[in-house]
Motif scaffolding. Structure first.
Motif, PDB file in Angstrom:
ATOM      1  N   PHE A  62       2.916  21.948  -5.103  1.00 59.30           N
ATOM      2  CA  PHE A  62       3.735  21.942  -3.882  1.00 59.30           C
ATOM      3  C   PHE A  62       5.225  22.054  -4.216  1.00 59.30           C
ATOM      4  CE2 PHE A  62       6.180  19.533  -0.700  1.00 59.30           C
ATOM      5  CZ  PHE A  62       5.871  20.268   0.445  1.00 59.30           C
ATOM      6  N   LEU A  63       5.619  21.398  -5.325  1.00 60.21           N
ATOM      7  CA  LEU A  63       7.022  21.424  -5.740  1.00 60.21           C
ATOM      8  C   LEU A  63       7.360  22.657  -6.571  1.00 60.21           C
ATOM      9  CD1 LEU A  63       7.472  17.650  -6.714  1.00 60.21           C
ATOM     10  CD2 LEU A  63       8.237  18.791  -4.619  1.00 60.21           C
ATOM     11  N   ALA A  64       6.351  23.501  -6.829  1.00 55.74           N
ATOM     12  CA  ALA A  64       6.537  24.734  -7.603  1.00 55.74           C
ATOM     13  C   ALA A  64       7.118  24.443  -8.994  1.00 55.74           C
ATOM     14  CB  ALA A  64       7.424  25.710  -6.849  1.00 55.74           C
ATOM     15  N   LEU A  65       6.532  23.447  -9.687  1.00 52.41           N
ATOM     16  CA  LEU A  65       7.019  23.065 -11.006  1.00 52.41           C
ATOM     17  C   LEU A  65       6.485  23.997 -12.089  1.00 52.41           C
ATOM     18  CD1 LEU A  65       6.737  19.159 -10.822  1.00 52.41           C
ATOM     19  CD2 LEU A  65       8.706  20.626 -10.321  1.00 52.41           C
ATOM     20  N   GLU A  66       7.117  23.944 -13.248  1.00 51.47           N
ATOM     21  CA  GLU A  66       6.745  24.802 -14.371  1.00 51.47           C
ATOM     22  C   GLU A  66       5.469  24.309 -15.043  1.00 51.47           C
ATOM     23  OE1 GLU A  66      10.093  24.848 -16.960  1.00 51.47           O
ATOM     24  OE2 GLU A  66      11.400  25.919 -15.559  1.00 51.47           O
ATOM     25  N   VAL A  67       4.937  25.136 -15.914  1.00 46.60           N
ATOM     26  CA  VAL A  67       3.666  24.841 -16.563  1.00 46.60           C
ATOM     27  C   VAL A  67       3.737  23.588 -17.431  1.00 46.60           C
ATOM     28  CG1 VAL A  67       4.128  26.317 -18.569  1.00 46.60           C
ATOM     29  CG2 VAL A  67       1.762  25.857 -17.896  1.00 46.60           C
ATOM     30  N   LYS A  68       4.905  23.246 -17.964  1.00 47.85           N
ATOM     31  CA  LYS A  68       5.016  22.083 -18.844  1.00 47.85           C
ATOM     32  C   LYS A  68       4.615  20.795 -18.133  1.00 47.85           C
ATOM     33  CE  LYS A  68       9.985  21.313 -18.010  1.00 47.85           C
ATOM     34  NZ  LYS A  68      11.329  21.262 -18.652  1.00 47.85           N
ATOM     35  N   TRP A  69       4.848  20.737 -16.815  1.00 47.87           N
ATOM     36  CA  TRP A  69       4.478  19.538 -16.071  1.00 47.87           C
ATOM     37  C   TRP A  69       2.957  19.372 -16.008  1.00 47.87           C
ATOM     38  CZ3 TRP A  69       7.999  15.979 -14.820  1.00 47.87           C
ATOM     39  CH2 TRP A  69       9.340  16.367 -14.828  1.00 47.87           C
ATOM     40  N   PHE A  70       2.248  20.471 -15.972  1.00 49.08           N
ATOM     41  CA  PHE A  70       0.790  20.406 -15.969  1.00 49.08           C
ATOM     42  C   PHE A  70       0.261  19.997 -17.345  1.00 49.08           C
ATOM     43  CE2 PHE A  70       1.955  23.193 -12.491  1.00 49.08           C
ATOM     44  CZ  PHE A  70       1.134  22.760 -11.465  1.00 49.08           C
ATOM     45  N   VAL A  71       1.012  20.322 -18.384  1.00 50.72           N
ATOM     46  CA  VAL A  71       0.654  19.872 -19.729  1.00 50.72           C
ATOM     47  C   VAL A  71       0.818  18.356 -19.824  1.00 50.72           C
ATOM     48  CG1 VAL A  71       1.220  20.014 -22.184  1.00 50.72           C
ATOM     49  CG2 VAL A  71       1.302  22.081 -20.763  1.00 50.72           C
ATOM     50  N   PHE A  72       1.918  17.834 -19.301  1.00 55.11           N
ATOM     51  CA  PHE A  72       2.115  16.387 -19.263  1.00 55.11           C
ATOM     52  C   PHE A  72       0.981  15.704 -18.499  1.00 55.11           C
ATOM     53  CE2 PHE A  72       6.739  17.105 -20.183  1.00 55.11           C
ATOM     54  CZ  PHE A  72       6.833  16.229 -21.262  1.00 55.11           C
ATOM     55  N   ALA A  73       0.505  16.362 -17.461  1.00 54.72           N
ATOM     56  CA  ALA A  73      -0.563  15.788 -16.646  1.00 54.72           C
ATOM     57  C   ALA A  73      -1.848  15.604 -17.446  1.00 54.72           C
ATOM     58  CB  ALA A  73      -0.830  16.677 -15.430  1.00 54.72           C
ATOM     59  N   LEU A  74      -2.095  16.482 -18.431  1.00 55.43           N
ATOM     60  CA  LEU A  74      -3.288  16.343 -19.273  1.00 55.43           C
ATOM     61  C   LEU A  74      -3.259  15.032 -20.050  1.00 55.43           C
ATOM     62  CD1 LEU A  74      -3.549  19.993 -20.702  1.00 55.43           C
ATOM     63  CD2 LEU A  74      -4.891  18.973 -18.848  1.00 55.43           C
ATOM     64  N   LEU A  75      -2.084  14.655 -20.537  1.00 60.13           N
ATOM     65  CA  LEU A  75      -1.932  13.376 -21.230  1.00 60.13           C
ATOM     66  C   LEU A  75      -2.023  12.220 -20.249  1.00 60.13           C
ATOM     67  CD1 LEU A  75      -1.257  11.581 -23.664  1.00 60.13           C
ATOM     68  CD2 LEU A  75       1.167  12.087 -23.265  1.00 60.13           C
ATOM     69  N   LEU A  76      -1.390  12.377 -19.104  1.00 60.43           N
ATOM     70  CA  LEU A  76      -1.388  11.308 -18.105  1.00 60.43           C
ATOM     71  C   LEU A  76      -2.797  11.002 -17.616  1.00 60.43           C
ATOM     72  CD1 LEU A  76       0.392   9.386 -16.526  1.00 60.43           C
ATOM     73  CD2 LEU A  76       0.650  11.138 -14.758  1.00 60.43           C
ATOM     74  N   ASP A  77      -3.643  12.000 -17.545  1.00 58.47           N
ATOM     75  CA  ASP A  77      -5.041  11.776 -17.153  1.00 58.47           C
ATOM     76  C   ASP A  77      -5.701  10.735 -18.044  1.00 58.47           C
ATOM     77  OD1 ASP A  77      -4.808  13.645 -15.163  1.00 58.47           O
ATOM     78  OD2 ASP A  77      -5.861  15.238 -16.228  1.00 58.47           O
ATOM     79  N   THR A  78      -5.489  10.856 -19.344  1.00 63.45           N
ATOM     80  CA  THR A  78      -6.118   9.929 -20.294  1.00 63.45           C
ATOM     81  C   THR A  78      -5.488   8.538 -20.209  1.00 63.45           C
ATOM     82  OG1 THR A  78      -4.633  10.506 -22.138  1.00 63.45           O
ATOM     83  CG2 THR A  78      -6.609  11.854 -21.843  1.00 63.45           C
ATOM     84  N   ILE A  79      -4.193   8.476 -19.919  1.00 64.87           N
ATOM     85  CA  ILE A  79      -3.522   7.183 -19.784  1.00 64.87           C
ATOM     86  C   ILE A  79      -4.071   6.423 -18.574  1.00 64.87           C
ATOM     87  CG2 ILE A  79      -1.315   6.046 -19.309  1.00 64.87           C
ATOM     88  CD1 ILE A  79       0.051   8.287 -20.882  1.00 64.87           C
ATOM     89  N   ILE A  80      -4.264   7.146 -17.468  1.00 67.07           N
ATOM     90  CA  ILE A  80      -4.805   6.524 -16.255  1.00 67.07           C
ATOM     91  C   ILE A  80      -6.192   5.941 -16.535  1.00 67.07           C
ATOM     92  CG2 ILE A  80      -5.660   6.984 -13.926  1.00 67.07           C
ATOM     93  CD1 ILE A  80      -3.428   9.082 -13.658  1.00 67.07           C
ATOM     94  N   LEU A  81      -7.046   6.707 -17.215  1.00 67.31           N
ATOM     95  CA  LEU A  81      -8.390   6.231 -17.535  1.00 67.31           C
ATOM     96  C   LEU A  81      -8.338   5.021 -18.466  1.00 67.31           C
ATOM     97  CD1 LEU A  81     -10.388   9.558 -18.057  1.00 67.31           C
ATOM     98  CD2 LEU A  81     -10.459   8.024 -16.093  1.00 67.31           C
ATOM     99  N   ALA A  82      -7.454   5.063 -19.459  1.00 63.43           N
ATOM    100  CA  ALA A  82      -7.331   3.953 -20.409  1.00 63.43           C
ATOM    101  C   ALA A  82      -6.934   2.664 -19.692  1.00 63.43           C
ATOM    102  CB  ALA A  82      -6.307   4.300 -21.492  1.00 63.43           C
ATOM    103  N   VAL A  83      -5.950   2.767 -18.804  1.00 64.31           N
ATOM    104  CA  VAL A  83      -5.505   1.601 -18.036  1.00 64.31           C
ATOM    105  C   VAL A  83      -6.647   1.063 -17.178  1.00 64.31           C
ATOM    106  CG1 VAL A  83      -3.970   0.820 -16.187  1.00 64.31           C
ATOM    107  CG2 VAL A  83      -3.077   2.266 -18.020  1.00 64.31           C
ATOM    108  N   GLY A  84      -7.407   1.966 -16.563  1.00 62.85           N
ATOM    109  CA  GLY A  84      -8.520   1.551 -15.724  1.00 62.85           C
ATOM    110  C   GLY A  84      -9.604   0.830 -16.500  1.00 62.85           C
ATOM    111  N   TYR A  85      -9.977   1.366 -17.661  1.00 63.48           N
ATOM    112  CA  TYR A  85     -10.999   0.725 -18.482  1.00 63.48           C
ATOM    113  C   TYR A  85     -10.570  -0.673 -18.910  1.00 63.48           C
ATOM    114  CZ  TYR A  85     -13.554   5.145 -18.972  1.00 63.48           C
ATOM    115  OH  TYR A  85     -14.277   6.286 -18.726  1.00 63.48           O
ATOM    116  N   ILE A  86      -9.325  -0.798 -19.335  1.00 68.26           N
ATOM    117  CA  ILE A  86      -8.819  -2.096 -19.772  1.00 68.26           C
ATOM    118  C   ILE A  86      -8.783  -3.080 -18.606  1.00 68.26           C
ATOM    119  CG2 ILE A  86      -6.811  -3.330 -20.666  1.00 68.26           C
ATOM    120  CD1 ILE A  86      -8.396  -1.756 -22.753  1.00 68.26           C
ATOM    121  N   TYR A  87      -8.383  -2.602 -17.436  1.00 68.25           N
ATOM    122  CA  TYR A  87      -8.320  -3.480 -16.261  1.00 68.25           C
ATOM    123  C   TYR A  87      -9.687  -4.092 -15.962  1.00 68.25           C
ATOM    124  CZ  TYR A  87      -8.307  -4.923 -11.386  1.00 68.25           C
ATOM    125  OH  TYR A  87      -8.482  -5.644 -10.234  1.00 68.25           O
TER     126      TYR A  87
END
Length: 442
Positions: free
Chosen positions: A177-202
């Motif tokens: 929606f914000l028309a961001l560059e491809v690098k932001w989608f690369v960051f999202a790949l890492l963030l996906d794993t961080i979200i899951l890690a936090v959830g498992y630990i919780y």
């Protein structure tokens, strides 16, 4: 709620473990729908060239991330089943080993990129590669999943995955929606794993105990590494024969072709959560049967092969006919060449399903080195066929190579006397022999 009986199956065991599988299925189906819908949007937004750049880091780092896991996940589940009283020591030791593995691979990824780039200029920047490489560190926290699987408590895994995928989808749609560059989608790949890690630990903290009670035991670490290294090496080989085609497509045909081929792989492999969910949930039942009743043990293995064939064959037939419709409805014209490739690639899933099931037999019997050997054979076949067929047939050649490689890896156990019976059992399931026996029994 009692699930309906299925003729030829152990009703009590089937109900217990299918309920746990149901939780995993619910999580993965929800995740599948979300990922596919968002994936369509991302692919069309970026276009095939940028989509190729986005998918290259995951393909490039997958070998290293697999190595960082050290083959500990499945083996940790087995140890927790055998020694539940040693929970904190087992989980703590496995966690620190995986964390150290994730740290070590970062410089290895960097130097491999430098060497690769010296031979052929890579369009994907090194920063993108390293960002995705950090997932080797975050996956260390996934070790709590092994505990929940050992206790047949997949509902907590389901909650984490559903919430994580919803958050991930919202974030990526926001980027579009914000028309961001491809690098932001690369960051999202890492963030996906961080979200899951936090959830498992919780959920572990809330339902089990504090992770700060985990203990690192050097003696146990040595034991785990001695027994899990074949699984670790096998995981690396699995990533080779499942991802090398994407690297070779980029190498021979460029990022545009990889962008198209990545949509094929995404749709074809999106179903691979099914065998993982089934075998993860049924593994405790198989181990219990092996210990208590050899006849029931073999019966459960055969039933598992049957289920894998029924599901994977249904998926393959459906996707073969649906692929042209899918591509013309949801993708822009630059992706339409992927439809025919998908109709071939999806059939490899039958052997992935059977391979996942027979892999549990190899673990239960302690044949971890054999598991590594058969995976290595599949990797070799895939590399050789990709070298021959990609230049000649393009991305269709990569799909054909994948199909043959997966078949080779799965049925390699037919060549080994001590595992030949399992290979024959899989063939019976593949040709629906046992299915007809169940239908016409009595």
């Amino acid at each position: 709620m009692k699930l309906p009986a299925i003729k030829g199956f152990d009703e009590e065991a089937f109900n217990k473990y299918l309920k746990n599988t149901g939780w995993l299925m619910l999580a993965r189906v929800g995740s599948l729908v979300i990922k596919i819908l968002v994936g369509f949007q991302i692919s069309n937004y970026l276009g095939k060239n940028l989509n190729g750049i986005l998918n290259f880091p995951a393909a490039f780092t997958t070998f290293f991330v697999a190595a960082a896991a050290l083959g500990l996940d499945g083996f940790t589940t087995r140890e927790l089943l055998r020694n539940p009283e040693e929970r904190d020591r087992i989980l703590g030791t496995a966690f620190w080993l995986k964390l150290m593995g994730g740290i070590i691979i970062i410089p290895l990824i960097y130097f491999t990129y430098i060497l690769w780039n010296a031979q052929k200029s890579i369009e994907t920047p090194i920063s993108y590669i390293l960002i995705v490489g950090l997932t080797g560190i975050t996956q260390a926290f996934y070790i709590t999943d092994s505990y929940f699987q050992s206790k047949v408590q997949a509902k907590y895994v389901m909650r984490v995955q559903v919430i994580g995928n919803i958050l991930s989808a919202c974030l990526k749609l926001t980027f579009i929606f914000l028309a961001l560059e491809v690098k932001w989608f690369v960051f999202a790949l890492l963030l996906d794993t961080i979200i899951l890690a936090v959830g498992y630990i919780y959920f572990y903290q809330a339902k089990v105990g504090s992770i700060f009670k985990w203990i690192f035991d050097s003696k146990l670490a040595k034991y785990l590494l001695q027994h899990s290294w074949p699984l670790a090496f096998s995981a690396i080989l699995v990533s080779v024969y499942m991802k090398i085609d994407q690297l070779m497509v980029e190498n021979y045909l460029g990022t545009g072709a990889l962008g198209i081929y990545s949509t094929v792989v995404s749709l074809s492999e999106s179903w691979y959560f099914i065998p993982v969910a089934i075998v993860t949930s049924i593994f405790p039942a198989i181990m219990n049967a092996k210990r208590d009743d050899p006849e029931r043990y073999m019966k459960r293995l055969q039933n598992m092969y049957d289920i894998m064939v029924w599901i994977s064959l249904s998926v393959a037939v459906f996707m073969t006919f649906a692929s042209p419709i899918i591509y013309h409805i949801v993708y822009t014209p630059e992706y339409w060449d992927g439809a025919a490739v998908l109709s071939v690639h999806v059939w490899a899933g039958i052997f992935v399903f059977l391979g996942s099931a027979s892999g549990q037999f190899l673990i239960a019997e302690g044949y971890t080195k054999l598991s590594m050997l058969r995976t290595g054979m599949g990797a070799i076949v895939n590399i050789i066929l990709n070298i021959i067929w990609i230049p000649k047939y393009g991305i269709m050649g990569a799909a054909l190579a994948t199909l043959i490689a997966y078949f080779t890896a799965t049925f390699f156990i037919l060549l080994i006397p001590k595992t030949r019976q399992q290979g024959i059992m899989m063939l019976k399931s593949l040709f629906l022999i046992t299915a007809f026996q169940k239908i016409f029994k009595n």
